[in-house]
Motif scaffolding. Structure first.
Motif, PDB file in Angstrom:
ATOM      1  N   ILE A  49      -5.031   0.456 -10.292  1.00  0.00           N
ATOM      2  CA  ILE A  49      -4.315   0.719  -9.041  1.00  0.00           C
ATOM      3  C   ILE A  49      -4.909  -0.170  -7.951  1.00  0.00           C
ATOM      4  N   ASP A  50      -4.040  -0.879  -7.244  1.00  0.00           N
ATOM      5  CA  ASP A  50      -4.455  -1.714  -6.115  1.00  0.00           C
ATOM      6  C   ASP A  50      -4.187  -0.897  -4.843  1.00  0.00           C
ATOM      7  N   TRP A  51      -5.243  -0.318  -4.265  1.00  0.00           N
ATOM      8  CA  TRP A  51      -5.071   0.614  -3.150  1.00  0.00           C
ATOM      9  C   TRP A  51      -4.600  -0.078  -1.870  1.00  0.00           C
ATOM     10  N   THR A  52      -5.043  -1.288  -1.637  1.00  0.00           N
ATOM     11  CA  THR A  52      -4.580  -2.026  -0.450  1.00  0.00           C
ATOM     12  C   THR A  52      -3.085  -2.303  -0.555  1.00  0.00           C
ATOM     13  N   LEU A  53      -2.657  -2.710  -1.731  1.00  0.00           N
ATOM     14  CA  LEU A  53      -1.236  -2.956  -1.976  1.00  0.00           C
ATOM     15  C   LEU A  53      -0.435  -1.669  -1.792  1.00  0.00           C
ATOM     16  N   LEU A  54      -0.958  -0.566  -2.295  1.00  0.00           N
ATOM     17  CA  LEU A  54      -0.280   0.725  -2.183  1.00  0.00           C
ATOM     18  C   LEU A  54      -0.028   1.092  -0.724  1.00  0.00           C
ATOM     19  N   VAL A  55      -1.053   0.968   0.130  1.00  0.00           N
ATOM     20  CA  VAL A  55      -0.922   1.332   1.545  1.00  0.00           C
ATOM     21  C   VAL A  55       0.123   0.461   2.245  1.00  0.00           C
ATOM     22  N   THR A  56       0.107  -0.847   1.966  1.00  0.00           N
ATOM     23  CA  THR A  56       1.065  -1.739   2.626  1.00  0.00           C
ATOM     24  C   THR A  56       2.499  -1.436   2.181  1.00  0.00           C
ATOM     25  N   LEU A  57       2.683  -1.092   0.915  1.00  0.00           N
ATOM     26  CA  LEU A  57       4.023  -0.731   0.434  1.00  0.00           C
ATOM     27  C   LEU A  57       4.519   0.542   1.111  1.00  0.00           C
ATOM     28  N   LEU A  58       3.623   1.512   1.278  1.00  0.00           N
ATOM     29  CA  LEU A  58       4.005   2.771   1.931  1.00  0.00           C
ATOM     30  C   LEU A  58       4.380   2.551   3.393  1.00  0.00           C
TER      31      LEU A  58
END
Length: 257
Positions: free
Chosen positions: A209-218
């Protein structure tokens, strides 16, 4: 690059808000094909993304009374163990391995094509079910079929992050044709919350899981879903579903070749 991810999240959120489907089937291939994210990380990140967004949707449907919790329990009986088993298999064979990544890539393509079939032929399947009420399952057979459907969906979702939306909703309509559209949507979202959460936890354990990517997508998707829901009644559903089916077919072909 940050703004590109936010824009992608907004675009996917907009489509999901307008059509009710397309989250995993668009987001995962988008991350893989457009941004070069490895298939395993794309799946893991999208599962975390889905568990958060679907939790918000479940709360709304719960207050509206549009969740059939008995069906949710049956689906989870099949889906949750299947998700755990699929995670252990990925762990056993190396989820971040290049060969496993290729298998996941083909699994994503297959799940996308199943979503296309669900989109294009859902009305015909529903019409057939209503025309042949004697073929509808009842009692223990219906419960067993629901658990099996949950197991299939749990495996698909864990491996490809795709299946909980259009495929899950279509199976619900076929198994429970008396459910209203709102109940189908609410039940489909509700069972997907623990499924995507467990699958996401598994991918977190696997380090995919790429957490930085997750936050930006949200950041992009939440306003996108809100706007899409507002526009849903103004754009013809048939046009949107046809457009989505064409897009997903192109995505599946690109993933394979």
């Amino acid at each position: 690059m940050l703004m590109t991810y936010i824009t992608a999240g907004f675009a996917v959120g907009l489509l999901v808000g307008m059509t009710g489907v397309g989250g995993g089937s668009l987001m995962t291939p988008l991350l893989t094909l457009l941004f070069g994210v490895s298939p395993t990380v794309a799946v893991g990140t999208d599962l975390a993304f889905a568990s958060i967004t679907k939790s918000a949707g479940t709360i709304t449907h719960r207050f509206n009374g549009t969740v059939d919790w008995a069906i949710v329990r049956r689906l989870c009986l099949g889906a949750l163990p299947a998700a755990l088993i699929a995670t252990l298999i990925l762990s056993r064979y190396g989820a971040l391995d290049a060969a496993i990544g290729q298998v996941i890539r083909y699994s994503i393509a297959g799940s996308v094509l199943l979503t296309v079939v669900a989109l294009l032929f859902r009305r015909r399947m529903i019409a057939w079910i209503h025309a042949h009420p004697e073929r509808q399952l009842q009692g223990r057979a219906l419960s067993t079929a629901t658990i099996v459907a949950g197991a299939v969906l749990g495996t698909l979702v864990t491996v490809s992050s795709i299946g909980a939306g259009a495929i899950g909703a279509t199976l619900l309509v076929l198994l429970y044709p008396k459910l209203t559209p709102a109940q189908v949507a609410g039940t489909d979202i509700a069972y997907a919350v623990p499924l995507t959460a467990i699958a996401a936890a598994g991918h977190w354990w696997l380090g995919s899981i790429d957490w930085t990517l997750l936050v930006t997508l949200l950041i992009g998707s939440l306003p996108g879903i809100t706007l899409g829901s507002m526009l849903a009644r103004k754009v013809p559903e048939r046009f949107l579903r046809a457009l989505l089916a064409m897009t997903l077919t192109g995505v599946a072909v690109k993933l394979i070749y």
